[in-house]
Design an enzyme around this catalytic site. Structure first.
Site, PDB file in Angstrom:
ATOM      1  CE  LYS A  29      -3.986   2.182   2.120  1.00  0.00           C
ATOM      2  NZ  LYS A  29      -3.446   3.532   1.915  1.00  0.00           N
ATOM      3  CD1 TRP A  30       2.169   1.080  -4.055  1.00  0.00           C
ATOM      4  CD2 TRP A  30       4.161   1.837  -3.408  1.00  0.00           C
ATOM      5  NE1 TRP A  30       3.106   0.161  -4.454  1.00  0.00           N
ATOM      6  CE2 TRP A  30       4.343   0.610  -4.079  1.00  0.00           C
ATOM      7  CE3 TRP A  30       5.291   2.509  -2.922  1.00  0.00           C
ATOM      8  CZ2 TRP A  30       5.594   0.037  -4.261  1.00  0.00           C
ATOM      9  CZ3 TRP A  30       6.536   1.941  -3.109  1.00  0.00           C
ATOM     10  CH2 TRP A  30       6.679   0.722  -3.770  1.00  0.00           C
TER      11      TRP A  30
END
Length: 356
Positions: A29-30
């Site tokens: 999850k950036w």
């Protein structure tokens, strides 16, 4: 533009869960700006989470998209600023600036990257109704051979790898793990994915409050502090309370109201640039929003839930857990915070975070 999927498009969303679900496709999850990029020949547009265009703020990405992405495509991803020390969300926020000259300067000083993770359209084909496994395979083919600042996010169907990512990648500034159903279609603005984020607790000093928009007798948010070598530093806020509770808090906190002259965050006495709340501070995201606060004697301690730190502050708004009358304010220091394992972005995606 003449694409099978046209802007604006609300990105597909994720619901928060506490554990990584089995039987899905997993990816990091950036922590950046969610953005859908639309390209039709020389026309390029970056949409945002709220469907507003972000194109003008990232000229270096327009050049990269024109040079590397397929002639006609719509791709979902994340705009990030990556450094050797990890993702830098503060630097990313600075990229949203009204002055064209400043935008150009920052595009060279803190260049952004685009991390692609889903495909909505390719050529004349609309992929939104196809299962994720098919969209991912087409995305890999479309982005084969791309180089910085365009990147393809890694994925895995191995639950153990996803669990390792969740533990290790936080040290590079990532937000957690996203799980996507393998057969799921792309559903704009629907929470059909799953996100698993880090959540921790910390005991903080309540050092002030801001008023709520409902009126002068309700607390909007509580300002939190932690001690660092005897100095109380601003670490973030909590603000999610029912309206009735906001009014109760206002009454409860009145005996603690003090003056700035008697407060550790005396804005007039601090040197320029110190990261503490200031009486006339304004928000980058809402220039008309008054962020002045009412100072309180730093005597009350509250336990909050938070995800992770951005420098010396909470990256997101913290959540109220409980009051801690058993704790002294002086005991609320940075030493209580858990430090994630250091991890390099280049170990996740080759070349990400390296100088350009």
């Amino acid at each position: 533009m003449k694409l099978p999927v046209l802007p604006p498009v609300s990105p597909m969303l994720a619901k928060s869960v506490t554990e990584i679900p089995p039987g899905a496709s997993y990816e990091p999850k950036w922590d950046g700006f969610r953005s859908i990029v639309f390209r039709d020949g020389d026309e390029v547009e970056f949409g945002s989470r709220n469907e507003r265009p972000m194109t003008r703020y990232f000229p270096e990405l327009i050049e990269a998209v024109t040079a590397q992405l397929p002639e006609r495509c719509v791709i979902d991803g994340e705009i990030v600023v990556a450094t050797g020390a990890g993702l830098d969300f503060d630097a990313l926020q600075q990229r949203i600036h009204p002055a064209e000259s400043r935008v150009r300067l920052l595009s060279k000083q803190t260049p952004a990257s685009f991390i692609a993770f889903d495909l909505l359209a390719l050529g004349d084909q609309d992929y939104t109704g196809r299962p994720f496994t098919e969209r991912r395979a087409a995305l890999e083919g479309a982005l084969a051979g791309v180089t910085a600042p365009i990147h393809l996010t890694p994925v895995t169907v191995d639950l153990q790898v996803a669990q390792r990512w969740f533990t290790e990648l936080e040290g590079a500034g990532l937000d957690g793990v996203v799980a996507k159903p393998l057969t799921g279609t792309y559903e704009p603005d629907k929470r059909v994915m799953f996100k698993i984020k880090h959540e921790r607790t910390a005991d903080c000093v309540v050092a002030g409050y801001r008023l709520h928009k409902s009126g002068p007798d309700a607390v909007g948010s509580l300002l939190l502090g932690l001690y660092d070598e005897g100095v109380l530093k601003s670490v973030g806020v909590i603000g999610a309370f029912p309206l009735a509770r906001r009014r109760e808090l206002f009454q409860e906190l009145q005996p603690l109201v003090t003056t700035f002259q008697e407060h550790p965050w005396n804005w007039a006495a601090h040197e320029a640039g110190e990261r503490t709340p200031r009486k006339a501070e304004t928000s980058r995201w809402n220039a008309g929003k008054d962020l002045s606060f009412v100072p309180l004697r730093p005597e009350r301690v509250v336990e909050v839930r938070y995800e992770h730190m951005e420098g010396d502050r909470f990256r997101h708004t913290a959540q109220f857990n409980r009051w801690r009358p058993d704790r002294t304010p002086e005991s609320c220091t940075y030493e209580q915070l858990e430090q994630p394992v250091t991890f390099k972005l280049g170990d996740i995606i080759s070349g990400l975070g390296e100088p350009r």
